[in-house]
Write a protein that holds these residues in place. Structure first.
Motif, PDB file in Angstrom:
ATOM      1  N   HIS A  85       0.816  -1.211   0.000  1.00  0.00           N
ATOM      2  CA  HIS A  85       0.000   0.000   0.000  1.00  0.00           C
ATOM      3  C   HIS A  85       0.850   1.262   0.000  1.00  0.00           C
ATOM      4  CE1 HIS A  85      -3.338  -2.694   0.814  1.00  0.00           C
ATOM      5  NE2 HIS A  85      -2.630  -3.215   1.793  1.00  0.00           N
ATOM      6  N   VAL A 102     -10.045  -0.032   7.757  1.00  0.00           N
ATOM      7  CA  VAL A 102      -9.310  -0.118   6.499  1.00  0.00           C
ATOM      8  C   VAL A 102      -9.312   1.187   5.701  1.00  0.00           C
ATOM      9  CG1 VAL A 102      -9.301  -1.251   4.226  1.00  0.00           C
ATOM     10  CG2 VAL A 102      -9.515  -2.615   6.318  1.00  0.00           C
ATOM     11  N   GLN A 111      -6.026   3.386   5.634  1.00  0.00           N
ATOM     12  CA  GLN A 111      -4.861   2.872   4.914  1.00  0.00           C
ATOM     13  C   GLN A 111      -5.085   2.949   3.406  1.00  0.00           C
ATOM     14  OE1 GLN A 111      -4.233  -1.643   4.669  1.00  0.00           O
ATOM     15  NE2 GLN A 111      -5.450  -1.496   6.545  1.00  0.00           N
ATOM     16  N   THR A 112      -6.327   2.785   2.958  1.00  0.00           N
ATOM     17  CA  THR A 112      -6.627   2.934   1.538  1.00  0.00           C
ATOM     18  C   THR A 112      -6.459   4.389   1.101  1.00  0.00           C
ATOM     19  OG1 THR A 112      -8.257   1.150   1.825  1.00  0.00           O
ATOM     20  CG2 THR A 112      -8.319   2.373  -0.240  1.00  0.00           C
ATOM     21  N   ASN A 150      -8.724  -5.770   2.610  1.00  0.00           N
ATOM     22  CA  ASN A 150      -7.271  -5.730   2.736  1.00  0.00           C
ATOM     23  C   ASN A 150      -6.744  -6.869   3.622  1.00  0.00           C
ATOM     24  OD1 ASN A 150      -7.024  -3.649   0.962  1.00  0.00           O
ATOM     25  ND2 ASN A 150      -6.329  -2.133   2.420  1.00  0.00           N
ATOM     26  N   THR A 184      -3.301  -0.804   9.318  1.00  0.00           N
ATOM     27  CA  THR A 184      -3.637   0.609   9.137  1.00  0.00           C
ATOM     28  C   THR A 184      -2.642   1.489   9.884  1.00  0.00           C
ATOM     29  OG1 THR A 184      -5.983   0.201   8.745  1.00  0.00           O
ATOM     30  CG2 THR A 184      -5.390   2.358   9.623  1.00  0.00           C
TER      31      THR A 184
END
Length: 390
Positions: free
Chosen positions: A34, A99, A102-103, A142, A331
């Motif tokens: 990521h 999540v 972190q995205t 994820n 995260t």
């Protein structure tokens, strides 16, 4: 429910290793993640591969063992309801709350997204983002894919309990005889080899649940096998007795796999000997890989039973905390890396701060909030707090 301290301890250790593994993903060269640091090294691939070969197989097998020890046979459909709720609630909460940050950092780092998180979140809920022909589909689970897989695996196991109990009874409680031992050593390797040679080239590992046949073919049988072997005392005695030999074979196998991988990336100068051109090196590497996976699992269970099967004082606390740490850790890793990378602190300092910061915030959030607030506990997979006795 039978209490196996070694299985509880191995579960804690396996989940704890995820913090190191996913932190290292920020720094390992040529592997997608990521967010990536400027300090990337190729050599990190080799310890990562050695860990990666057994970390998720171990978790799935431990999950099967835990169900085998739980005595669920007489209440399996009631257990199906409670287990579904305990997995679905943190999975949904994770996808909607844990999540997305972190995205968000990922699309800023990889897609050049410049909007605020408030602007990003509706996009995350609806359809995700694209850059050219590269799209990030959301919502996503994820790193929480393990929960998404564990639920259908558990329901399949509950439906198959009559057959699995029959297999368990056929094994008996005695240590495996020569034939049974040979089958226990060889059959999982042959199955995993078939997965690697036949399924893996055709079906990429996606962690998307639907159509992820390579992961299912590897993980589901180990999950079911864990259930079958859970209460077979003879198997655990056998694994403990063979722990030096299985460890030795595992080390030889991973040495061969990593050696072949290194030679593939750094071929020797000059012409190769004629005989080397006749060897199917891809198959040899696959054989080494799956041999290492199964021998490492047997060694881990054998050494775990020898060293960890006692009531450590830290184990009850860690057994409860590990679920919330698992949900939070990636995260936090991505967020800390996003904050630290622009500072150019140096590889050792940056990586140490990512790992230490993740551990510290996981500890702070679990101890200060999650375990103490009743409505937060099920969102992180924790059972309700026991009512105080009068």
């Amino acid at each position: 429910m039978q209490r196996r301290h070694d299985i509880d301890a191995l579960r804690v250790i396996a989940f704890s290793l995820l913090i190191l593994y996913h932190s290292a993903m920020v720094y390992v060269a040529d592997w997608d993640f990521h967010i990536k640091s400027a300090y990337q090294v190729e050599w990190l691939q080799y310890p990562m591969i050695a860990l990666n070969r057994w970390r998720m197989p171990l978790l799935f097998m431990i999950s099967g063992v835990a169900l085998g020890l739980a005595g669920i046979e007489g209440r399996r459909w009631r257990f199906a309801g409670s287990r579904s709720l305990r997995l679905l609630v943190p999975l949904a909460f994770g996808m909607l709350v844990v999540v997305p940050p972190q995205t968000y950092f990922q699309v800023m780092a990889q897609f050049g997204y410049t909007g605020s998180f408030a602007q990003f979140y509706p996009l995350y809920l609806v359809h995700g983002l694209c850059r050219g022909d590269q799209c990030l589909l959301t919502p996503t689970w994820n790193h929480l894919w393990y929960l998404a897989y564990l639920l259908p695996y558990t329901l399949l196991l509950l439906a198959a309990i009559p057959l699995l109990r029959w297999l368990r009874e056929r094994l008996g409680d005695a240590e495996p005889n020569r034939l049974a031992a040979a089958l226990l050593l060889a059959l999982p390797i042959l199955w995993l080899l078939g997965v690697r040679l036949w399924l893996a080239p055709r079906f990429e590992e996606t962690h998307a649940l639907i159509g992820d046949w390579t992961v299912h073919a590897e993980s589901l049988p180990l999950f079911l096998l864990g259930y079958v072997l859970a209460t077979r005392t003879g198997f655990w005695n056998w694994a403990q007795r063979l722990r030096w030999r299985t460890l030795g074979v595992a080390m030889l196998a991973i040495g061969m796999e990593l050696g072949l991988r290194w030679l593939g990336h750094h071929p020797p100068a000059g012409p190769m000997p004629e005989w080397t051109l006749q060897v199917p090196w891809y198959t040899v590497e696959r054989v080494a890989r799956v041999t290492y996976t199964w021998m490492a699992l047997l060694a881990i269970f054998g050494w775990g039973r020898a060293w960890l099967n006692r009531p450590f004082r830290w184990l009850p606390y860690c057994s409860e905390a590990v679920f919330s740490w698992y949900i939070l850790h990636q995260t936090l890793i991505v967020a800390l890396a996003w904050w630290l990378i622009p500072m150019r602190l140096g590889a050792a300092t940056e990586a140490s701060l990512v790992v230490a910061g993740t551990i510290a915030v996981c500890l702070l959030l679990h101890e200060g909030l999650i375990r103490r607030i009743g409505w937060l506990r099920p969102l992180f997979g924790l059972k309700p707090r026991p009512k105080p006795t009068a």
